[in-house]
Design a protein around this motif. Structure first.
Motif, PDB file in Angstrom:
ATOM      1  N   ASN A  12       0.760  -1.158   0.082  1.00 55.66           N
ATOM      2  CA  ASN A  12       0.050   0.219   0.032  1.00 55.66           C
ATOM      3  C   ASN A  12       0.914   1.327   0.097  1.00 55.66           C
ATOM      4  O   ASN A  12       0.076   2.428   0.092  1.00 55.66           O
ATOM      5  N   ILE A  13       2.100   1.184   0.220  1.00 54.26           N
ATOM      6  CA  ILE A  13       3.179   2.193  -0.085  1.00 54.26           C
ATOM      7  C   ILE A  13       2.961   2.619  -1.626  1.00 54.26           C
ATOM      8  O   ILE A  13       2.966   1.895  -2.399  1.00 54.26           O
ATOM      9  N   GLY A  14       2.687   4.273  -1.760  1.00 56.31           N
ATOM     10  CA  GLY A  14       2.634   4.489  -3.163  1.00 56.31           C
ATOM     11  C   GLY A  14       3.855   4.818  -3.521  1.00 56.31           C
ATOM     12  O   GLY A  14       4.697   5.653  -3.494  1.00 56.31           O
ATOM     13  N   TYR A  15       3.971   3.710  -4.735  1.00 56.38           N
ATOM     14  CA  TYR A  15       5.287   3.915  -5.636  1.00 56.38           C
ATOM     15  C   TYR A  15       5.149   3.351  -6.844  1.00 56.38           C
ATOM     16  O   TYR A  15       4.145   2.561  -7.212  1.00 56.38           O
ATOM     17  N   GLY A  16       6.191   3.554  -7.843  1.00 58.47           N
ATOM     18  CA  GLY A  16       5.940   3.298  -9.113  1.00 58.47           C
ATOM     19  C   GLY A  16       6.713   2.069  -9.474  1.00 58.47           C
ATOM     20  O   GLY A  16       7.270   1.337  -8.840  1.00 58.47           O
ATOM     21  N   LEU A  17       6.821   1.788 -10.815  1.00 56.64           N
ATOM     22  CA  LEU A  17       7.555   0.757 -11.632  1.00 56.64           C
ATOM     23  C   LEU A  17       8.495   1.358 -12.460  1.00 56.64           C
ATOM     24  O   LEU A  17       7.955   2.155 -13.574  1.00 56.64           O
ATOM     25  N   TYR A  18       9.635   0.713 -12.962  1.00 51.68           N
ATOM     26  CA  TYR A  18      10.576   1.567 -13.520  1.00 51.68           C
ATOM     27  C   TYR A  18      11.456   0.409 -14.231  1.00 51.68           C
ATOM     28  O   TYR A  18      11.878  -0.756 -13.688  1.00 51.68           O
ATOM     29  N   VAL A  33      12.613  -2.257 -11.609  1.00 55.06           N
ATOM     30  CA  VAL A  33      12.678  -1.965  -9.722  1.00 55.06           C
ATOM     31  C   VAL A  33      11.489  -1.125  -9.394  1.00 55.06           C
ATOM     32  O   VAL A  33      10.704  -0.508 -10.301  1.00 55.06           O
ATOM     33  N   ASN A  34      11.274  -1.181  -8.132  1.00 54.81           N
ATOM     34  CA  ASN A  34      10.047  -0.348  -7.736  1.00 54.81           C
ATOM     35  C   ASN A  34      10.366   0.523  -6.494  1.00 54.81           C
ATOM     36  O   ASN A  34       9.442   0.887  -5.784  1.00 54.81           O
ATOM     37  N   THR A  35      11.697   0.757  -6.275  1.00 48.57           N
ATOM     38  CA  THR A  35      12.041   1.465  -5.267  1.00 48.57           C
ATOM     39  C   THR A  35      13.156   2.582  -5.738  1.00 48.57           C
ATOM     40  O   THR A  35      14.324   2.673  -5.790  1.00 48.57           O
ATOM     41  N   VAL A  36      12.345   3.853  -6.017  1.00 51.99           N
ATOM     42  CA  VAL A  36      13.143   5.121  -6.822  1.00 51.99           C
ATOM     43  C   VAL A  36      12.558   6.089  -5.995  1.00 51.99           C
ATOM     44  O   VAL A  36      11.159   6.212  -6.068  1.00 51.99           O
ATOM     45  N   THR A  37      13.134   6.785  -5.182  1.00 50.36           N
ATOM     46  CA  THR A  37      12.670   8.006  -4.575  1.00 50.36           C
ATOM     47  C   THR A  37      13.848   9.154  -4.588  1.00 50.36           C
ATOM     48  O   THR A  37      14.896   9.020  -4.590  1.00 50.36           O
ATOM     49  N   GLN A  38      12.891  10.353  -4.680  1.00 51.17           N
ATOM     50  CA  GLN A  38      13.590  11.743  -4.798  1.00 51.17           C
ATOM     51  C   GLN A  38      14.055  12.168  -3.412  1.00 51.17           C
ATOM     52  O   GLN A  38      13.140  11.847  -2.619  1.00 51.17           O
ATOM     53  N   LEU A  39      15.133  12.382  -3.254  1.00 45.16           N
ATOM     54  CA  LEU A  39      15.639  12.765  -1.814  1.00 45.16           C
ATOM     55  C   LEU A  39      15.771  14.248  -1.489  1.00 45.16           C
ATOM     56  O   LEU A  39      15.447  14.627  -0.365  1.00 45.16           O
ATOM     57  N   THR A  40      16.406  14.967  -2.563  1.00 47.05           N
ATOM     58  CA  THR A  40      16.683  16.352  -2.484  1.00 47.05           C
ATOM     59  C   THR A  40      16.442  17.240  -3.694  1.00 47.05           C
ATOM     60  O   THR A  40      16.254  16.411  -4.937  1.00 47.05           O
ATOM     61  N   ASP A  41      16.311  18.451  -3.664  1.00 46.06           N
ATOM     62  CA  ASP A  41      15.801  19.189  -4.903  1.00 46.06           C
ATOM     63  C   ASP A  41      16.672  20.165  -5.193  1.00 46.06           C
ATOM     64  O   ASP A  41      16.637  20.682  -6.444  1.00 46.06           O
ATOM     65  N   LYS A  42      17.499  20.797  -4.269  1.00 48.04           N
ATOM     66  CA  LYS A  42      18.528  21.855  -4.440  1.00 48.04           C
ATOM     67  C   LYS A  42      19.708  21.363  -5.360  1.00 48.04           C
ATOM     68  O   LYS A  42      19.881  21.902  -6.424  1.00 48.04           O
TER      69      LYS A  42
END
Length: 203
Positions: A12-18, A33-42
């Motif tokens: 139920n964690i909202g994430y995608g497929l890549y 893979v299904n575990t891709v996360t943005q960490l920072t934006d600067k």
């Protein structure tokens, strides 16, 4: 795994497929893979977690670069079979294919992707069965406005429902069925490489 932990709760964690692509010694390869996360934006940083059993994992460790292709809802199951259910150690997933490459020289998969981004590894975190790569974004492009394939959408609309068997265990990730009375504690799904915690007994 503890009786207090139902691994399917994490679905139920909202994430995608890549589709994750890499290249080493003139060989292109890819995995799902299904575990891709943005960490920072600067400074744009992204974390990608990859199973150590994948050839793509080893190629990324050796080269320090990768591409992430964000799959769309119209991606057929055949794409997941092709990139996720066979190993690049046994087959060339891009043989005889005229595929485009990004500026870092790695494959992109535009047909079923709404965007891609190229990554350069800055740090690695060892997670036993997986490695988390913390990366700087070096290139990113939007390819279409089609909605991203989420894990929930994949399970509800793309992944085939497993055939009913008289006895055994079914992998809740890819649908592989292990036939037998008892599932060995160290069993690993031959298709998606997940362990016994994602298997459910067939009643």
């Amino acid at each position: 795994m503890s009786d207090k932990i139902n691994a399917t709760a994490l679905f139920n964690i909202g994430y995608g497929l890549y589709v994750l692509t890499a290249r080493e010694n003139d060989k292109d390869n890819a995995c799902i893979v299904n575990t891709v996360t943005q960490l920072t934006d600067k400074k744009l940083r992204v974390a990608v977690t990859v199973n150590k059993q994948n050839l793509t994992h080893d190629m990324i460790k050796n080269t320090g670069v990768m591409n992430v292709n964000c799959l769309t809802e119209d991606t057929p199951f055949a794409i997941f079979e092709y990139f996720g259910f066979q190993s690049g150690r046994d087959t060339d997933k891009f043989v005889s294919q005229n595929v485009p490459h990004s500026e870092n020289g790695l494959v992109i998969v535009p047909d079923y992707s709404n965007s891609f981004f190229s990554l350069k590894v800055e740090q690695e975190v060892d997670l036993d069965t997986h490695t988390m790569f913390i990366c700087e974004v070096t290139e990113a492009k939007v390819l279409s406005d089609k909605p991203t394939m989420t894990y929930t959408y994949y399970h509800k609309n793309v992944k085939p429902k497993p055939a009913k068997k008289s006895k055994g265990y079914v992998c809740t990730i890819c649908g592989y069925v292990y036939e037998g009375d008892e599932l060995p504690n160290d069993f690993v799904c031959p298709l998606c490489k997940h362990g016994v915690d994602v298997f459910e007994k067939i009643d």
